[in-house]
Design an enzyme around this catalytic site. Structure first.
Site, PDB file in Angstrom:
ATOM      1  N   GLY A  76      -4.574  12.989   5.657  1.00 21.73           N
ATOM      2  CA  GLY A  76      -6.067  12.717   5.793  1.00 21.73           C
ATOM      3  C   GLY A  76      -6.192  12.432   7.401  1.00 21.73           C
ATOM      4  N   THR A  77      -5.291  11.734   8.077  1.00 21.87           N
ATOM      5  CA  THR A  77      -5.583  11.508   9.435  1.00 21.87           C
ATOM      6  C   THR A  77      -5.613  12.786  10.338  1.00 21.87           C
ATOM      7  OG1 THR A  77      -4.514   9.288   9.125  1.00 21.87           O
ATOM      8  CG2 THR A  77      -4.801  10.003  11.361  1.00 21.87           C
ATOM      9  N   ASN A 128     -12.829   3.323   1.477  1.00 14.42           N
ATOM     10  CA  ASN A 128     -11.567   2.924   0.834  1.00 14.42           C
ATOM     11  C   ASN A 128     -11.630   1.419   0.577  1.00 14.42           C
ATOM     12  OD1 ASN A 128     -11.696   3.132   3.704  1.00 14.42           O
ATOM     13  ND2 ASN A 128      -9.850   2.069   3.692  1.00 14.42           N
ATOM     14  N   GLN A 162     -10.515   9.435  -0.312  1.00 17.02           N
ATOM     15  CA  GLN A 162     -10.591   8.733  -1.535  1.00 17.02           C
ATOM     16  C   GLN A 162     -11.524   9.024  -2.775  1.00 17.02           C
ATOM     17  OE1 GLN A 162      -8.932   5.842  -2.100  1.00 17.02           O
ATOM     18  NE2 GLN A 162      -8.207   5.350  -0.099  1.00 17.02           N
ATOM     19  N   HIS A 193      -1.467  11.869  -1.158  1.00 19.46           N
ATOM     20  CA  HIS A 193      -1.075  10.568  -1.763  1.00 19.46           C
ATOM     21  C   HIS A 193      -1.913   9.656  -2.556  1.00 19.46           C
ATOM     22  CE1 HIS A 193      -1.499   7.472   1.532  1.00 19.46           C
ATOM     23  NE2 HIS A 193      -1.842   8.331   2.196  1.00 19.46           N
ATOM     24  N   THR A 212       5.859  24.698  10.918  1.00 21.34           N
ATOM     25  CA  THR A 212       6.524  25.213   9.622  1.00 21.34           C
ATOM     26  C   THR A 212       5.714  24.429   8.466  1.00 21.34           C
ATOM     27  OG1 THR A 212       8.289  26.151  10.707  1.00 21.34           O
ATOM     28  CG2 THR A 212       8.590  25.625   8.277  1.00 21.34           C
ATOM     29  N   CYS A 230      -4.181  -0.384   6.102  1.00 20.39           N
ATOM     30  CA  CYS A 230      -3.990   0.116   7.433  1.00 20.39           C
ATOM     31  C   CYS A 230      -4.412  -1.020   8.571  1.00 20.39           C
ATOM     32  CB  CYS A 230      -4.718   1.157   7.818  1.00 20.39           C
ATOM     33  SG  CYS A 230      -4.454   2.591   6.786  1.00 20.39           S
TER      34      CYS A 230
END
Ligand code: PLP
Length: 378
Positions: free
Chosen positions: A69-70, A148, A176, A198, A234, A322
Site C-alpha cells: 500500500g505504501t 484503518n 482497508q 496482507h 523483478t 504504525c
C-alpha cells in the site's frame, strides 16, 4: 490466541499459501525471461493480475503490482505531481494513514500546498468544504476509502465524481476497504486506487496500484521495463500469486461472510456496552467497515489494557499499528474531536472471516478480567 487485529494484518489463508508454494520452489523463473520457466512465471503473474482486477471491476491491464500500500500511495501522489507540471496543490484529509499523511507533509516541505479536509465527530468529511477545496491547480485528491483505525467509510463515489467533473486526478487509499466491501471501479470514476495483499489474508510486501486506462502516470521506481514500464524491478512472483489467490477468495467471501463478520463485531460491541457503561464508541455507526470497532474505556490507559489483554492471548491494537508505541494520541481520533485522554484510552478491535463467535466470547471475558485487574469497574 485470539487474533482481533485484522486491520494491522491478517493471517494468510491456507489456500493462498498453497498457491504460493510452487513459486518459492520449482517455479522460480523470472517473468521477463523468454524460456519455459520464465513463461510459467509470466503466466502466473498475468493470472493474478486478472484476479486482482476482478475484485475491483477493473481491467487486468489497469493493475500495477507494487511492494504494498505504501509504495502504491507514493507512486500515485508523486506520479500525479510529476505528470502535471505547474500543479502543486493536493487535497487530502486529516484522518489519512501515515503512508499518505507523512508523504503529504514531506511534499509540503518540498513546496506543495496541501489542503487537509476536516472531519466531523463521526469521522465524515464535509462535502461542501471538499467541493470548495478543489482548484484549477489541484494535481490530485487522495483520500482513504475506509479509515484503518475506525473503519469509517468516506463517500468515495461522490468525491470521485466531483473531482472527475473538475478533471482532477482522484486517488483513493483502499487498503482497508478492498475485500471487505464491494468496490466496482467500472461505476466509480476513481483514477488511481491503492491496495495491499496482507490486509486480505494474502502475503506482506505486495500490493497494487490501479491506474485507470488512459492515465499517464510516470513510475516512482525507474529501472527495467517490468509492469509495462510502470514499476521497475523483478516481480515478487510468489507474493503476486498469493495476492491473486487472496483477491479471488476475498471476492467470493464478500457475499456470504460480510454479514457474518459484521455480526461478530456487533455482538462484541454489544457485549462491551453491557459490561462497561462508560465505553465510548468512535466512528459513524452506519458508515463503517463491517469488521472494525474502536472505543475508549475512559480511566484506563489503552497501552496498559493492550498489554493485559496480550498476556491473556488477545491481540488488538492501540490506534494504528504504525503508530502504536508512540506516546501521541491518534491523529485520527483527535481530528474527530476526541480529547487527548479519551484518545489514549482507545482500543481498536478488527475482525476477519477467520474469527468465530467463541472468540468474541473469549475476548469479552478477557476484556472484563483485564479492565477489573487494572481497577476499572463496569
Ligand atoms: N493505508 C492504510 C489505510 C493502511 O491501513 C495501511 C496499512 O496499515 C497502509 C495504507 C499501508 O499499506 P502497506 O502496509 O501495504 O504498506
Amino acid at each position: 490466541m485470539i487474533y482481533l487485529d485484522n486491520n494491522a494484518t491478517t493471517p494468510i489463508d491456507p489456500l493462498v499459501r498453497e498457491a504460493m508454494l510452487p513459486f518459492l520452489g520449482e517455479n522460480f523463473g523470472n517473468p521477463s525471461s523468454p524460456h519455459a520457466p520464465g513463461r510459467a512465471a509470466r503466466e502466473a503473474v498475468d493470472k493474478a493480475r486478472g484476479q486482482v482486477a476482478a475484485l475491483l471491476g477493473a481491467r487486468a491491464d489497469e493493475i500495477v503490482f507494487t511492494s504494498g500500500g505504501t509504495e502504491s500511495i507514493n507512486t500515485a501522489i508523486r506520479g500525479a505531481l510529476a505528470a502535471q507540471h505547474g500543479k502543486r496543490h493536493i487535497v487530502t484529509s486529516s484522518i489519512e494513514h501515515s503512508a499518505t499523511k507523512n508523504l503529504c507533509e514531506q511534499l509540503e516541505r518540498e513546496g506543495c500546498e496541501v489542503t487537509w479536509l476536516r472531519v466531523d465527530t463521526c469521522g465524515n468529511p464535509d462535502l461542501e468544504e471538499y467541493r470548495s477545496a478543489l482548484r484549477d491547480d489541484t494535481a490530485i485528491v487522495s483520500v482513504v476509502w475506509a479509515n484503518n483505525e475506525t473503519g469509517v467509510l468516506f463517500p468515495i463515489e461522490e468525491m470521485a465524481r466531483l473531482a472527475d467533473g473538475r478533471r482532477i486526478v482522484f486517488h483513493s487509499d483502499a487498503v482497508q476497504a478492498a475485500g471487505k466491501i464491494p468496490i466496482d471501479l467500472s461505476r466509480v470514476p476513481v483514477h488511481l486506487l491503492s491496495l495491499s495483499a496482507h490486509k486480505m489474508h494474502g502475503p506482506k510486501g505486495v500490493g497494487a496500484l490501479f491506474v485507470r486506462s488512459g492515465l499517464g502516470l510516470p513510475p516512482l521506481l525507474r529501472g527495467g521495463n517490468q509492469e509495462n514500464g510502470r514499476r521497475a524491478g523483478t516481480e515478487n512472483v510468489s507474493g503476486i500469486v498469493g495476492f491473486g489467490a487472496a483477491a479471488e477468495l476475498a471476492k467470493s467471501a464478500l457475499v456470504g461472510e460480510t454479514s457474518r463478520i459484521a455480526k461478530l463485531r456487533d455482538d462484541f460491541e454489544n457485549g462491551v456496552r453491557r459490561r462497561f457503561s462508560q465505553a465510548r464508541f468512535h466512528g459513524s455507526p452506519d458508515r463503517r467497515l463491517p469488521n472494525s470497532s474502536n472505543f475508549a474505556l475512559p480511566g484506563l490507559a489503552a497501552t496498559d489494557l493492550l498489554a493485559a489483554l496480550d498476556r491473556l492471548g488477545i491481540c488488538c491494537s492501540v490506534g494504528s499499528a504504525c503508530v502504536s508505541g508512540s506516546p501521541h494520541a491518534s491523529h485520527v481520533l483527535r481530528a474527530m474531536g476526541v480529547g487527548d485522554d479519551e484518545a489514549k484510552s482507545s482500543l481498536r478491535f478488527s475482525f476477519s472471516r477467520m474469527n468465530t463467535p467463541d472468540e468474541v466470547k473469549g475476548a469479552l471475558a478477557a476484556l472484563d478480567e483485564s479492565a477489573r485487574r487494572l481497577g476499572l469497574g463496569g
